[in-house]
Design an enzyme around this catalytic site. Structure first.
Site, PDB file in Angstrom:
ATOM      1  N   ARG A  61     -96.098  63.018  63.364  1.00  0.00           N
ATOM      2  CA  ARG A  61     -94.686  63.074  63.744  1.00  0.00           C
ATOM      3  C   ARG A  61     -93.792  63.242  62.508  1.00  0.00           C
ATOM      4  NH1 ARG A  61     -93.508  58.220  65.622  1.00  0.00           N
ATOM      5  NH2 ARG A  61     -91.967  57.759  64.031  1.00  0.00           N
ATOM      6  N   TYR A 114     -76.211  79.252  75.586  1.00  0.00           N
ATOM      7  CA  TYR A 114     -77.320  78.830  76.434  1.00  0.00           C
ATOM      8  C   TYR A 114     -76.835  77.673  77.319  1.00  0.00           C
ATOM      9  CZ  TYR A 114     -82.078  77.390  77.574  1.00  0.00           C
ATOM     10  OH  TYR A 114     -83.235  77.066  78.223  1.00  0.00           O
ATOM     11  N   ASP A 186     -77.000  79.483  66.572  1.00  0.00           N
ATOM     12  CA  ASP A 186     -78.218  79.650  67.358  1.00  0.00           C
ATOM     13  C   ASP A 186     -78.580  81.136  67.267  1.00  0.00           C
ATOM     14  OD1 ASP A 186     -80.071  80.151  69.387  1.00  0.00           O
ATOM     15  OD2 ASP A 186     -79.246  78.631  70.728  1.00  0.00           O
ATOM     16  N   LYS A 211     -88.810  82.083  72.261  1.00  0.00           N
ATOM     17  CA  LYS A 211     -88.362  83.435  72.580  1.00  0.00           C
ATOM     18  C   LYS A 211     -88.939  84.460  71.595  1.00  0.00           C
ATOM     19  CE  LYS A 211     -86.189  80.902  75.524  1.00  0.00           C
ATOM     20  NZ  LYS A 211     -84.803  80.486  75.372  1.00  0.00           N
TER      21      LYS A 211
HETATM   22  C1  LIG Z   1     -84.069  79.328  75.411  1.00  0.00           C
HETATM   23  C2  LIG Z   1     -82.919  79.105  74.545  1.00  0.00           C
HETATM   24  C3  LIG Z   1     -82.629  77.830  74.026  1.00  0.00           C
HETATM   25  C4  LIG Z   1     -83.435  76.598  74.383  1.00  0.00           C
HETATM   26  O1  LIG Z   1     -84.741  76.702  73.935  1.00  0.00           O
HETATM   27  P1  LIG Z   1     -85.981  75.939  74.624  1.00  0.00           P
HETATM   28  O2  LIG Z   1     -87.117  76.308  73.735  1.00  0.00           O
HETATM   29  O3  LIG Z   1     -86.105  76.458  76.016  1.00  0.00           O
HETATM   30  O4  LIG Z   1     -85.661  74.486  74.611  1.00  0.00           O
HETATM   31  C5  LIG Z   1     -81.554  77.712  73.175  1.00  0.00           C
HETATM   32  N1  LIG Z   1     -80.776  78.760  72.863  1.00  0.00           N
HETATM   33  C6  LIG Z   1     -81.020  79.991  73.348  1.00  0.00           C
HETATM   34  C7  LIG Z   1     -80.129  81.108  72.963  1.00  0.00           C
HETATM   35  C8  LIG Z   1     -82.079  80.208  74.208  1.00  0.00           C
HETATM   36  O5  LIG Z   1     -82.304  81.428  74.695  1.00  0.00           O
END
Ligand SMILES: *Cc1c(COP(=O)(O)O)cnc(C)c1O
Length: 404
Positions: A61, A114, A186, A211
């Site tokens: 962790r 998101y 992000d 992604k």
């Molecule tokens: C999917 C996504 C998230 C969240 O990610 P997870 O891995 O599903 O927790 C955050 N920001 C964007 C732009 C996303 O497409």
């Protein structure tokens, strides 16, 4: 942690080699340290490790070599100091927000982000006394007006999810800095192959590894990349306490996925451009939003800010949500599923799926209309994707004819 061997190579080369250090047996692919804990040589050594007087591993962790390899890789690609691997994109977002804010602080956030990010701010962060406001961050005047004396974070997603409006990272970072606020980006939609926010002045970049970075729709993960040691230690402390770390095996898979990031992104961009132009010309489509179309409201800013226009397209059917429903139920090659950034093409409906939880009022503010369809373009042959869309659009057309 800069890897001297590759620090002067191109991005394509870094994707293949970043984060990969020499290991005991000279394995070309780094081993998976699938262990929860690490043995000490003596009580004295254990004490030194805990006191930070000696470098080494204690407990997964806190740190793990396979996870660290991935963290170093993404940090290298984003041009940052170090990365922090998280269990999901949401764990990364939570770790950043929990580290940087206290009760009484304010977060200024893009209105098109998101969905669960707004839910997190509006529920858990709110419960702990942190306020959030949402503005259209593609409009600098709204950002300027939105920053308050207690604003700690300006949080942006660009292109925004799902409207694909583009925010000016460089100018927003300047505005935030003037007020001693931290700019968090992000970067999930672009990946470092197309956009590197830290180079444009942002302080922190985060990703859903789920992604484009992993790219194969088989892992949930997240990562934070920071610019300096102090921020890193601060975030590491929070992450260790919240516990939302990524595990070694998933780190290995993501690291493997990143080797092809450059060529995948290239194909995502090429396919998307062709499909966006095809959709824009189609009589059954009212509106197409893709950063690579001249009709995109921030087309020029996009050209300056990113090296390619990405793999995400949104569009609105002339027949509204009903036509969209027929389309989404008729595609065969394209799959009806949320998530994005994988090698396979996915299609989904934000208002009833990814952005349902934020509520209709917030959706309207974020420009998420009921008829909006979000398309994550895969790396299949583009003609096959278009043929699939064409047969589905013909079904939409027939349905309209029957209704008279
Ligand atoms: C999917 C996504 C998230 C969240 O990610 P997870 O891995 O599903 O927790 C955050 N920001 C964007 C732009 C996303 O497409």
């Amino acid at each position: 942690m800069k890897n001297m061997k590759i620090s002067n190579t191109s991005f394509d080369t870094k994707c293949v080699h970043a984060g990969i250090e020499d290991n005991e047996f000279g394995a070309v692919v780094p081993p998976i340290y699938q262990t929860s804990t690490f043995k000490f040589q003596s009580v004295q050594q254990g004490a030194k490790l805990f006191a930070g007087e000696e470098k080494g591993y204690i407990y997964t962790r806190m740190a793990n070599p396979t996870v660290e390899a991935l963290e170093n890789c993404v940090a290298e690609l984003e041009g940052g100091y170090k990365g922090l691997g998280c269990a999901s994109g949401m764990a990364a977002i939570h770790t950043v927000l929990a580290t940087l804010t206290s009760a009484g602080d304010h977060v200024l956030c893009s209105s098109a982000v998101y969905g669960p990010t707004t839910t997190l701010l509006n529920t858990i962060l709110k419960k702990f006394g942190v306020d959030a406001d949402y503005v259209d961050t593609s409009n600098l005047e709204e950002v300027r007006r939105g920053i308050k004396p207690n604003t700690k974070i300006v949080y942006i997603e660009t292109p925004g999810n799902p409207t694909l409006y583009i925010s000016d990272i460089k100018e927003i970072s300047k505005l935030a800095k003037k007020q001693n606020a931290v700019t968090v980006v992000d970067n999930t939609f672009m990946s470092p192959a197309l956009q590197r926010p830290l180079e444009l002045g942002a302080d922190i970049v985060l990703h859903s590894l789920t992604k484009f970075l992993n790219g194969h729709a088989d892992v949930v993960g997240g990562i934070i990349v920071v610019k300096d040691e102090d921020t890193y230690k601060n975030f590491r402390r929070t992450l260790n306490q919240l516990g939302g770390v990524i595990d070694p095996f998933n780190s290995f898979l993501v690291h493997r996925g990143i080797k092809t990031l450059s060529i995948r992104m290239q194909r995502h961009c090429e396919n998307s451009q062709v499909i966006a132009e095809y959709l824009e010309k189609h009589s059954l489509i009212k509106k197409v939003v893709y950063p690579g179309l001249k009709s995109h409201p921030q087309y020029e800013l996009g050209l300056k800010q990113h090296d390619g226009h990405g793999g995400m397209i949104t569009f609105e059917m002339a027949g509204g949500f009903e036509a969209g429903q027929i389309l989404m139920n008729s595609v065969k090659l394209c799959q009806l599923a949320v998530s994005l950034g994988g090698v396979e093409t996915l299609i989904q409906h934000p208002a009833s799926m990814t952005h349902f939880s934020m509520g209709k009022a917030a959706r309207v503010m974020g420009g998420i209309t009921e008829g909006l369809v979000r398309f994550s373009v895969g790396i299949e042959n583009v003609n096959d994707i278009i043929n699939d869309l064409e047969q589905a659009l013909q079904k939409v057309e027939k349905a309209n004819l029957q209704e008279g």
